[in-house]
Design a protein around this motif. Structure first.
Motif, short mmCIF file in Angstrom:
data_model
loop_
_atom_site.label_atom_id
_atom_site.label_comp_id
_atom_site.label_asym_id
_atom_site.label_seq_id
_atom_site.Cartn_x
_atom_site.Cartn_y
_atom_site.Cartn_z
N CYS A 118 1.00 -1.52 -0.16
CA CYS A 118 -0.46 -0.10 -0.06
C CYS A 118 1.30 1.31 -0.44
CB CYS A 118 -1.19 0.01 0.93
SG CYS A 118 -0.09 0.14 2.94
N LEU A 119 2.08 1.22 -0.13
CA LEU A 119 3.50 2.03 0.02
C LEU A 119 2.84 2.68 1.34
CD1 LEU A 119 2.96 3.52 -3.25
CD2 LEU A 119 4.80 1.40 -2.30
N THR A 120 1.89 2.64 2.20
CA THR A 120 1.79 3.47 3.83
C THR A 120 3.63 3.39 4.67
OG1 THR A 120 -0.64 3.21 3.97
CG2 THR A 120 0.86 3.79 5.64
N CYS A 121 3.74 3.14 5.06
CA CYS A 121 5.78 2.46 5.53
C CYS A 121 6.90 3.76 4.77
CB CYS A 121 5.74 1.19 5.69
SG CYS A 121 6.05 0.32 4.61
N VAL A 122 6.23 3.30 2.69
CA VAL A 122 7.23 4.30 2.17
C VAL A 122 6.54 5.91 2.46
CG1 VAL A 122 7.87 4.83 -0.40
CG2 VAL A 122 7.58 1.87 0.73
N ARG A 123 5.63 6.34 2.62
CA ARG A 123 4.91 7.41 2.59
C ARG A 123 5.42 7.90 3.98
NH1 ARG A 123 1.24 5.54 -0.44
NH2 ARG A 123 -0.58 5.37 1.60
N CYS B 29 7.96 6.89 6.46
CA CYS B 29 9.42 7.00 7.21
C CYS B 29 9.67 8.88 6.99
CB CYS B 29 9.83 5.92 6.49
SG CYS B 29 12.09 5.40 7.72
N PRO B 30 9.83 8.78 7.89
CA PRO B 30 11.04 10.33 7.76
C PRO B 30 12.41 10.49 7.41
CG PRO B 30 10.75 9.54 10.33
CD PRO B 30 10.16 8.70 8.94
N TRP B 31 12.68 9.36 7.03
CA TRP B 31 14.49 8.41 6.43
C TRP B 31 14.04 7.89 5.47
CZ3 TRP B 31 12.72 8.00 12.06
CH2 TRP B 31 12.98 8.73 13.19
N ARG B 32 12.93 7.13 5.42
CA ARG B 32 13.02 6.63 3.49
C ARG B 32 13.52 5.16 3.62
NH1 ARG B 32 14.03 12.09 0.35
NH2 ARG B 32 11.94 13.04 0.60
N ILE B 33 13.09 4.82 4.78
CA ILE B 33 14.11 4.29 4.16
C ILE B 33 13.21 2.57 4.30
CG2 ILE B 33 14.97 1.88 6.46
CD1 ILE B 33 16.48 4.29 6.71
N PRO B 34 12.20 2.37 4.28
CA PRO B 34 11.01 0.84 4.04
C PRO B 34 11.47 1.66 2.18
CG PRO B 34 9.65 1.79 5.47
CD PRO B 34 10.58 2.96 4.76
N VAL B 35 11.67 0.80 1.98
CA VAL B 35 11.67 -0.02 0.03
C VAL B 35 10.70 -0.89 -0.41
CG1 VAL B 35 13.83 1.43 -0.37
CG2 VAL B 35 13.24 -0.95 -0.37
N ILE B 36 9.88 -0.33 -1.55
CA ILE B 36 9.35 -1.56 -2.25
C ILE B 36 10.45 -2.24 -3.11
CG2 ILE B 36 7.14 -1.86 -3.87
CD1 ILE B 36 6.01 -1.65 -0.61
N ASP B 37 10.33 -3.78 -2.85
CA ASP B 37 11.23 -4.55 -3.97
C ASP B 37 10.89 -5.25 -4.67
OD1 ASP B 37 9.67 -7.26 -3.34
OD2 ASP B 37 11.25 -7.93 -1.17
N GLU B 38 11.61 -6.13 -5.57
CA GLU B 38 11.40 -7.12 -7.08
C GLU B 38 10.06 -7.57 -6.62
OE1 GLU B 38 14.56 -8.24 -8.42
OE2 GLU B 38 16.05 -6.29 -8.21
#
Length: 188
Positions: free
Chosen positions: A128-133, A135-144
């Motif tokens: 859903c990309l919630t974690c990506v949005r 995180c103030p440090w931009r740590i979570p990413v969506i992997d392959e």
């Protein structure tokens, strides 16, 4: 507690100053501004930036890098703003963390087990990309594979993404610092 020669690594200070982030260590003259401004040291008295710098200078490499001390730092950078010598203690802590991981004194699994990093349950993640949005440090990413991934070496264990994940796919173990803070609250 006495320190023995076996515990001292005379090259430790030089090793830290050679690392990216550690180059300003020798500018410190132990004024204590970092310790006074540190919100973590207010909650956890064992965490004292000035003491950690002293441990580096004494060569207490294994004692420091195998302890949880360097993982208590929240990287808020309050210490950086008040330091009259531009020592950048938060960057020194990052260098120490990297050193501990690179030298195998701590593993990524240790970080997860000790609550120093969040992780994603891939079977529950709905991308859903919630974690990506959030995180103030931009740590979570969506992997392959199309799922969220959190690098344990980079995660700050702040608890934002586990709290915000709508499907509760992100987990974070209770850390020792949370237990210490909880214990402080019960002593009053």
């Amino acid at each position: 507690m006495a320190i023995t020669n076996k515990e001292i690594n005379a090259a430790f200070s030089a090793e830290v100053t050679a690392l990216p982030g550690g180059e300003h260590l020798n500018s410190c003259y132990s004024c204590g501004a970092c310790s006074g401004a540190c919100p973590v040291s207010q909650a956890i008295p064992d965490f004292d930036p000035r003491r950690i710098i002293h441990m580096i200078r004494l060569g207490l490499k294994e004692q420091l890098l195998t302890s949880e001390l360097v993982w208590y730092c929240s990287n808020c950078r309050s210490c950086v703003f008040v330091c009259p010598q531009d020592v950048r203690f938060a960057e020194i802590v990052s260098a120490l963390r990297k050193l501990a991981l690179d030298q195998g004194l701590l593993t990524e699994q240790d970080l997860l087990d000790q609550g120093k990093s969040a992780w994603v349950d891939r079977d529950q993640c709905v991308s859903c990309l919630t974690c990506v949005r959030v995180c103030p440090w931009r740590i979570p990413v969506i992997d392959e594979g199309g799922r969220a991934y959190i690098d344990p070496k980079e995660c700050r264990a702040c608890g934002i993404c586990p709290a915000e994940c709508p499907v509760q796919a992100i987990n974070l173990n209770e850390s020792a610092d949370e237990r210490l803070i909880a214990a402080c609250g019960t002593d009053r």
